[in-house]
Design a protein around this motif. Sequence first.
Motif, PDB file in Angstrom:
ATOM      1  N   GLU A 143       0.956  -6.320   3.922  1.00 54.11           N
ATOM      2  CA  GLU A 143       0.265  -5.444   3.027  1.00 54.11           C
ATOM      3  C   GLU A 143       0.098  -3.768   3.442  1.00 54.11           C
ATOM      4  O   GLU A 143       0.620  -3.465   2.308  1.00 54.11           O
ATOM      5  CB  GLU A 143      -1.632  -5.287   3.731  1.00 54.11           C
ATOM      6  CG  GLU A 143      -2.272  -6.625   3.435  1.00 54.11           C
ATOM      7  CD  GLU A 143      -3.330  -6.559   4.318  1.00 54.11           C
ATOM      8  OE1 GLU A 143      -3.760  -5.572   5.409  1.00 54.11           O
ATOM      9  OE2 GLU A 143      -4.396  -7.858   4.325  1.00 54.11           O
ATOM     10  N   ARG A 144       1.309  -4.271   4.635  1.00 54.52           N
ATOM     11  CA  ARG A 144       2.498  -2.104   4.368  1.00 54.52           C
ATOM     12  C   ARG A 144       3.554  -2.704   4.059  1.00 54.52           C
ATOM     13  O   ARG A 144       3.259  -1.531   2.985  1.00 54.52           O
ATOM     14  CB  ARG A 144       2.090  -2.076   5.657  1.00 54.52           C
ATOM     15  CG  ARG A 144       2.693  -0.727   6.174  1.00 54.52           C
ATOM     16  CD  ARG A 144       2.727  -0.665   7.773  1.00 54.52           C
ATOM     17  NE  ARG A 144       3.632   0.809   7.787  1.00 54.52           N
ATOM     18  CZ  ARG A 144       3.581   1.222   9.142  1.00 54.52           C
ATOM     19  NH1 ARG A 144       3.547   0.531  10.159  1.00 54.52           N
ATOM     20  NH2 ARG A 144       4.093   2.460   9.179  1.00 54.52           N
ATOM     21  N   TYR A 145       3.927  -3.465   3.901  1.00 60.14           N
ATOM     22  CA  TYR A 145       5.063  -3.935   2.429  1.00 60.14           C
ATOM     23  C   TYR A 145       5.187  -3.412   1.930  1.00 60.14           C
ATOM     24  O   TYR A 145       5.372  -2.703   0.642  1.00 60.14           O
ATOM     25  CB  TYR A 145       6.122  -5.146   3.206  1.00 60.14           C
ATOM     26  CG  TYR A 145       7.161  -5.220   2.255  1.00 60.14           C
ATOM     27  CD1 TYR A 145       8.580  -4.935   3.211  1.00 60.14           C
ATOM     28  CD2 TYR A 145       7.129  -5.299   1.330  1.00 60.14           C
ATOM     29  CE1 TYR A 145       9.501  -5.383   2.510  1.00 60.14           C
ATOM     30  CE2 TYR A 145       8.391  -5.935   0.657  1.00 60.14           C
ATOM     31  CZ  TYR A 145       9.277  -6.230   1.244  1.00 60.14           C
ATOM     32  OH  TYR A 145      10.866  -6.305   0.537  1.00 60.14           O
ATOM     33  N   VAL A 146       4.392  -4.109   1.130  1.00 61.23           N
ATOM     34  CA  VAL A 146       3.625  -3.270  -0.594  1.00 61.23           C
ATOM     35  C   VAL A 146       3.134  -2.503  -1.119  1.00 61.23           C
ATOM     36  O   VAL A 146       3.837  -1.718  -1.396  1.00 61.23           O
ATOM     37  CB  VAL A 146       2.453  -4.491  -1.343  1.00 61.23           C
ATOM     38  CG1 VAL A 146       2.487  -4.567  -2.039  1.00 61.23           C
ATOM     39  CG2 VAL A 146       2.903  -6.139  -0.916  1.00 61.23           C
ATOM     40  N   ALA A 147       2.426  -1.852   0.403  1.00 65.26           N
ATOM     41  CA  ALA A 147       2.214  -0.375  -0.211  1.00 65.26           C
ATOM     42  C   ALA A 147       3.423   0.494   0.069  1.00 65.26           C
ATOM     43  O   ALA A 147       3.197   0.772  -0.782  1.00 65.26           O
ATOM     44  CB  ALA A 147       0.804   0.134   0.880  1.00 65.26           C
ATOM     45  N   ALA A 148       4.304   0.467   0.800  1.00 62.16           N
ATOM     46  CA  ALA A 148       5.095   1.179   1.120  1.00 62.16           C
ATOM     47  C   ALA A 148       6.311   1.465  -0.410  1.00 62.16           C
ATOM     48  O   ALA A 148       6.559   2.523  -0.654  1.00 62.16           O
ATOM     49  CB  ALA A 148       5.786   0.519   2.103  1.00 62.16           C
TER      50      ALA A 148
END
Length: 274
Positions: A212-217
């Motif tokens: 989820e953090r990867y996509v948000a970045a």
Amino acid sequence: MTDSPAPGDTGTVIIIPARYASSRFPGKPLMAIAGPDGATKPLIQWSYEAASAVIGTQGVFVATDDGRIADAVDGFGGAWLMTPESCANGTERIAACLDRLPQADLLVNFQGDALLTPPAFVAALIDHMHANPHAQVGTIAVRCSAETFRHLAEDAAQGRVGGTTVVLDGAGNALYFSKRILPYLPEGRMPDADMPVLLHLGLYAYRRAALERYVAAGATMLETVEGLEQLRFLVAGVPVSVLVLEEQGYPIVEVNNPSDISLVEGILRQRDTG
């Protein structure tokens, strides 16, 4: 055409990202690879069968955006999930599966062009993540043998994009990944115990929050320039824990270029007779 059913148990799933429209090697997942007996199977089937040999997971899925690949997976009795064409890389493609795998707490990315990845390596990475519950992302590297190093050097000399190397910090986390050979070795120097070259295998394990953090970045300059999706984690400050293993008596070569097919077929024969 509907997705294959998702597993019901909490635990680990293996996902193989596969797209047809590769700029370097279009249609790569469907390329025929001959086994030791001369019979051919599509590359995606070889990888699926290798992933399916891992014991203790709750399922193996191919994540694709192309009906031709889904049809091929159906043809050998595999399971697949359809993902958007807009996914920029395999990590985004796996993140796109999160809502259909609500019970999975660890998702393993098994590269569709890495059919030579030993199932024992996948199991070791899963064990590594269980033993290190604070690790958000894990991956594997192997110490290059002389044969593997020569393959990397030959690719570099011919201007081909070959394997990826990684250098580590003192805690075993990745400092950097590159398609160049790192660290720099003086001319004529071969890697050894004092100056190893670590070949990164495109095998990852992610916690849901890391995806989820990867996509948000969003995409970063380094991943775009190097063509290495995992660099987004480093830029975003997400440590990538690297488990270093030894080669298994044969080079773990990925199918990055058409010229790799005959090499991989030779290794399959060598592995079968070894």
